[in-house]
Scaffold this motif. Structure first.
Motif, short mmCIF file in Angstrom:
data_model
loop_
_atom_site.label_atom_id
_atom_site.label_comp_id
_atom_site.label_asym_id
_atom_site.label_seq_id
_atom_site.Cartn_x
_atom_site.Cartn_y
_atom_site.Cartn_z
N ILE A 272 0.67 -1.53 -0.10
CA ILE A 272 0.10 -0.01 0.28
C ILE A 272 0.79 0.73 -0.37
CG2 ILE A 272 -2.04 1.69 1.65
CD1 ILE A 272 -2.89 -0.94 0.30
N GLN A 273 0.66 2.01 -1.11
CA GLN A 273 1.05 3.22 -0.90
C GLN A 273 1.01 4.32 0.57
OE1 GLN A 273 1.12 5.48 -5.01
NE2 GLN A 273 0.00 4.13 -5.58
N ASN A 279 -0.41 8.00 -5.09
CA ASN A 279 -1.60 8.06 -4.59
C ASN A 279 -1.27 7.34 -3.30
OD1 ASN A 279 -2.70 8.78 -6.97
ND2 ASN A 279 -1.02 7.72 -7.82
N GLY A 281 -2.91 5.40 -0.30
CA GLY A 281 -3.77 5.20 -0.01
C GLY A 281 -3.73 3.63 -0.50
N LYS A 282 -3.58 3.88 -1.88
CA LYS A 282 -4.09 2.50 -2.94
C LYS A 282 -2.36 1.59 -3.01
CE LYS A 282 -6.82 6.09 -5.89
NZ LYS A 282 -6.80 6.49 -6.59
N HIS A 283 -2.76 0.42 -3.59
CA HIS A 283 -1.93 -0.44 -3.70
C HIS A 283 -0.83 -0.33 -5.23
CE1 HIS A 283 -3.74 -3.53 -1.81
NE2 HIS A 283 -4.90 -3.12 -2.29
N TYR A 284 0.53 -0.98 -4.83
CA TYR A 284 1.67 -0.57 -5.67
C TYR A 284 1.53 -2.62 -6.28
CZ TYR A 284 4.73 -1.05 -2.15
OH TYR A 284 5.67 -1.37 -1.08
N SER A 285 1.67 -2.55 -6.94
CA SER A 285 2.53 -3.87 -7.52
C SER A 285 4.36 -3.65 -7.75
CB SER A 285 2.25 -3.91 -8.84
OG SER A 285 2.92 -3.54 -9.74
N GLN A 322 5.21 4.92 -12.11
CA GLN A 322 4.07 4.19 -12.95
C GLN A 322 5.34 3.79 -14.06
OE1 GLN A 322 1.52 6.48 -15.51
NE2 GLN A 322 1.17 5.30 -17.38
N ILE A 330 0.98 1.47 -10.74
CA ILE A 330 2.04 1.58 -9.81
C ILE A 330 2.91 -0.12 -9.69
CG2 ILE A 330 1.71 0.93 -7.51
CD1 ILE A 330 0.06 3.68 -8.01
#
Length: 336
Positions: A272-273, A279, A281-285, A322, A330
């Motif tokens: 999670i970022q 961003n 709270g959003k996921h990153y891979s 990105q 992400i």
């Protein structure tokens, strides 16, 4: 009524300031014609130009002075003062206005000793006449406090820039490419109209430009835009889920036939970022991990290995962004 004036009234001054000290406090705003004491802690400063009054009032009011007192500064209209008709001091203000080539001598300042002590008119000095100077610097006369949102960082690694003498070239700020300051507008005591000199490399920048530079960084450090020297500790935005390790291989890299090889392994998992990422709270891979990198087992390679571990600890090796190849929103990238 004309709301412009050549006079500035300054109150709440430290007791006992000399003419030299007062001159150094108020001369940066423009050419001074007179400094007249109204009381032990207040004076009227007469400027040659009315624009200097506006600058003095705007930039000096509420700034700290000796003894931690704070100045009260306002435009002053002697004839509107209730005591004007009975005060020879107020009636004598402005006697040097309009005298061409007048050069104020700070040693002519008369401290307050009562109404009659200030009736002595100032003597006009010819152009180019030397004026007395105090052994105290401006910084000793008035506490120069580097304020603003990054006051701790700037106060540690910067000092206020001193404007060059008349006739000397004034350099440009290497961030905005504008001149560092002009005598008519520059104020060593104002955060927004002051330039700062970096303590080691001696390069100088507008304080407002430096603040914008720091605001764009993920951590509070300062890197000189001219020589790239770093002040403070630079940190990045590497995701905290990563790991780093290395091992020694009994093989040689091209160009290093007599050295073994360090194999470094970097690994990340999806997460999670954080608030420092694009961003929060959003996921990153974390695609294509683990990844390897190689260095020769040589003095130069060992030094580079230590540098990589230091950069890793300061979160400078990777970031969240990105991918330009997979077009994932992400992705974990090398942080250049």
């Amino acid at each position: 009524m004309d709301n412009r004036t050549n006079f500035v009234k300054v109150e709440n001054l430290a007791v006992g300031l000399t003419g030299d000290q007062l001159f150094k406090l108020f001369e940066p705003y423009g050419d001074i014609l007179e400094i007249t004491a109204l009381s032990p802690t207040s004076v009227v400063v007469t400027y040659m130009r009315r624009s200097s009054v506006d600058s003095c009032v705007m930039l000096t009011n509420n700034q700290p002075v000796i003894g931690n007192s704070r100045l009260r500064v306002e435009s002053f209209y002697p004839k509107q003062d209730p005591s004007f008709n009975s005060s020879s001091v107020l009636q004598g203000l402005g006697r040097n206005i309009g005298i061409n080539e007048f050069n104020y001598d700070p040693s002519s300042f008369v401290p307050w000793q009562g109404e009659t002590s200030n009736c002595k008119p100032a003597v006009a000095q010819p152009s180019g006449a030397s004026t007395a100077t105090s052994s105290l610097s401006a910084a000793q006369i008035r506490n120069i406090v580097i304020g603003g949102p990054y006051s701790n960082l700037l106060g540690t690694y910067c000092t206020p820039w001193t404007i060059p003498s008349p006739g000397e070239d004034i350099p440009d700020c290497s961030i905005c490419l504008d001149v560092l300051g002009q005598r008519s507008s520059y104020n060593i005591y104002s955060d927004q109209l002051r330039s700062l000199t970096l303590v080691d490399c001696k390069h100088t920048l507008h304080q407002s430009c430096v603040e914008k530079l720091i605001a764009q960084s993920p951590s509070q450090f300062l890197q000189c835009p001219e020589c790239r020297k770093i002040y403070g500790t630079r940190t990045g935005t590497r995701p905290i889920s990563g790991t780093i390790s290395h091992t020694v291989l009994n093989i040689s890299l091209p160009g290093h036939p007599n050295s073994r090889t360090f194999q470094l392994t970097f690994n990340f998992t999806a997460g999670i970022q954080g608030p420092e990422h694009p961003n929060p709270g959003k996921h990153y891979s974390a695609s294509n991990f683990p990844r390897q990198a190689y260095l020769p087992d040589s003095p130069e390679g060992l030094k580079a290995l230590h540098g990589i571990y230091l950069a890793w600890e300061n979160r400078l090796m990777f970031t969240v962004g990105q991918s330009v190849t997979t077009l994932q929103v992400i992705y974990t990238l090398y942080n250049t």
